[in-house]
Enzyme design. Sequence first.
Site, PDB file in Angstrom:
ATOM      1  N   MET A  87      -9.143   8.019  -0.249  1.00  0.00           N
ATOM      2  CA  MET A  87     -10.019   8.391   0.874  1.00  0.00           C
ATOM      3  C   MET A  87     -10.531   9.813   0.660  1.00  0.00           C
ATOM      4  O   MET A  87      -9.759  10.693   0.266  1.00  0.00           O
ATOM      5  CB  MET A  87      -9.235   8.341   2.194  1.00  0.00           C
ATOM      6  CG  MET A  87      -8.545   7.004   2.434  1.00  0.00           C
ATOM      7  SD  MET A  87      -7.670   7.026   4.015  1.00  0.00           S
ATOM      8  CE  MET A  87      -6.799   5.460   3.919  1.00  0.00           C
ATOM      9  N   SER A  95       0.846  -1.194   0.000  1.00  0.00           N
ATOM     10  CA  SER A  95       0.000   0.000   0.000  1.00  0.00           C
ATOM     11  C   SER A  95       0.880   1.242   0.000  1.00  0.00           C
ATOM     12  O   SER A  95       1.668   1.454   0.924  1.00  0.00           O
ATOM     13  CB  SER A  95      -0.888   0.015   1.240  1.00  0.00           C
ATOM     14  OG  SER A  95      -1.378   1.326   1.447  1.00  0.00           O
ATOM     15  N   HIS A 116      -8.324   0.984  -4.139  1.00  0.00           N
ATOM     16  CA  HIS A 116      -9.236   0.733  -3.019  1.00  0.00           C
ATOM     17  C   HIS A 116      -9.951   2.040  -2.691  1.00  0.00           C
ATOM     18  O   HIS A 116      -9.351   2.952  -2.141  1.00  0.00           O
ATOM     19  CB  HIS A 116      -8.396   0.220  -1.832  1.00  0.00           C
ATOM     20  CG  HIS A 116      -9.163   0.043  -0.562  1.00  0.00           C
ATOM     21  ND1 HIS A 116      -8.530  -0.232   0.638  1.00  0.00           N
ATOM     22  CD2 HIS A 116     -10.488   0.089  -0.277  1.00  0.00           C
ATOM     23  CE1 HIS A 116      -9.442  -0.344   1.592  1.00  0.00           C
ATOM     24  NE2 HIS A 116     -10.633  -0.143   1.065  1.00  0.00           N
ATOM     25  N   MET A 136     -11.219  -6.117   5.145  1.00  0.00           N
ATOM     26  CA  MET A 136     -10.445  -5.185   5.978  1.00  0.00           C
ATOM     27  C   MET A 136     -10.165  -5.825   7.331  1.00  0.00           C
ATOM     28  O   MET A 136     -11.082  -6.308   8.007  1.00  0.00           O
ATOM     29  CB  MET A 136     -11.226  -3.883   6.217  1.00  0.00           C
ATOM     30  CG  MET A 136     -11.392  -2.979   5.007  1.00  0.00           C
ATOM     31  SD  MET A 136      -9.864  -2.534   4.182  1.00  0.00           S
ATOM     32  CE  MET A 136      -9.010  -1.603   5.461  1.00  0.00           C
ATOM     33  N   ASP A 165      -6.424  -6.648   4.045  1.00  0.00           N
ATOM     34  CA  ASP A 165      -5.831  -5.311   4.099  1.00  0.00           C
ATOM     35  C   ASP A 165      -5.891  -4.771   5.523  1.00  0.00           C
ATOM     36  O   ASP A 165      -6.975  -4.559   6.064  1.00  0.00           O
ATOM     37  CB  ASP A 165      -6.609  -4.391   3.145  1.00  0.00           C
ATOM     38  CG  ASP A 165      -6.017  -2.992   3.036  1.00  0.00           C
ATOM     39  OD1 ASP A 165      -4.961  -2.732   3.641  1.00  0.00           O
ATOM     40  OD2 ASP A 165      -6.634  -2.165   2.329  1.00  0.00           O
ATOM     41  N   ASP A 214      -4.794   3.592  -1.968  1.00  0.00           N
ATOM     42  CA  ASP A 214      -5.891   3.900  -1.052  1.00  0.00           C
ATOM     43  C   ASP A 214      -6.438   5.293  -1.318  1.00  0.00           C
ATOM     44  O   ASP A 214      -5.753   6.291  -1.097  1.00  0.00           O
ATOM     45  CB  ASP A 214      -5.391   3.807   0.394  1.00  0.00           C
ATOM     46  CG  ASP A 214      -5.108   2.371   0.805  1.00  0.00           C
ATOM     47  OD1 ASP A 214      -6.020   1.542   0.678  1.00  0.00           O
ATOM     48  OD2 ASP A 214      -3.971   2.083   1.232  1.00  0.00           O
ATOM     49  N   MET A 239     -12.308   4.345  -0.631  1.00  0.00           N
ATOM     50  CA  MET A 239     -12.931   4.542   0.679  1.00  0.00           C
ATOM     51  C   MET A 239     -13.614   5.890   0.619  1.00  0.00           C
ATOM     52  O   MET A 239     -13.125   6.903   1.142  1.00  0.00           O
ATOM     53  CB  MET A 239     -11.866   4.506   1.793  1.00  0.00           C
ATOM     54  CG  MET A 239     -11.353   3.110   2.090  1.00  0.00           C
ATOM     55  SD  MET A 239      -9.752   3.104   2.921  1.00  0.00           S
ATOM     56  CE  MET A 239      -8.667   3.129   1.493  1.00  0.00           C
TER      57      MET A 239
END
Length: 213
Positions: free
Chosen positions: A35, A6, A64, A135, A173, A33, A66
């Site tokens: 977000m 990551s 990913h 997760m 993850d 990631d 979020m």
Amino acid sequence: MLVAPSILSADFGNLARDVRAICDAGCDLVHVDVMDGHFVPNMTIGPVVVSAIAKAATKPLDIHLMVENNSFFVDLFAPLNPEYISFHIEEEKNPHRLIQKIRSLGIKPAIVLNPHTPAEAIEYLLEGLDMVLVMSVNPGFGGQKFIPTVVEKIKRLKVLRDRINPACLIEIDGGVGSSNIELLKEAGVDICVAGSYVFGADDYKTAIDSLRA
Ligand code: DX5
Ligand code: ZN
């Protein structure tokens, strides 16, 4: 075991260098990631930076999300040709439609389960998925402690996966490192995401190899 470092734990002042380094060290995917400060209490990167990551990477991207408003973010990132886009089931009212949309863009669709979400939540979606991401920390930050109850969930998910869609991969993850990788492998994990474990190591290749072994 495939390994997806990551980049959340990379040095963002030297992002291209770090992305190249994990690819040279033999990772399988680059985990990105995204977000938005709404779905999780943190913000990371958008398409401008992810585009720079895609340029530096010699391995496929595993994005990913979020975020709230998944479909909007799928449109933003689709032009970067990631291998996977994963979205959280907790945030999506029309998961079937979104899976079809991601696939129609030539990207492998994946769903993410938060630590409290049961494996059974996606039983009727599994046949359309290429990956399920479990997760093992609450999403939002790198370097958190692994939540051990997810091991049992992975075992339950594996039973569902083997029955409904054996080609669908299981990814983990959060808080993954050499101390729990063996347990995760036994439970049925196919791909591990690791941020602080890989980027905190002196040698990325040794760290990646230790997760694969
Ligand atoms: C957390 C992210 C993870 C995180 C993993 O919300 O989805 O990818 O960066 O970091 P570590 O491996 O340090 O737990
Ligand atoms: Zn992640």
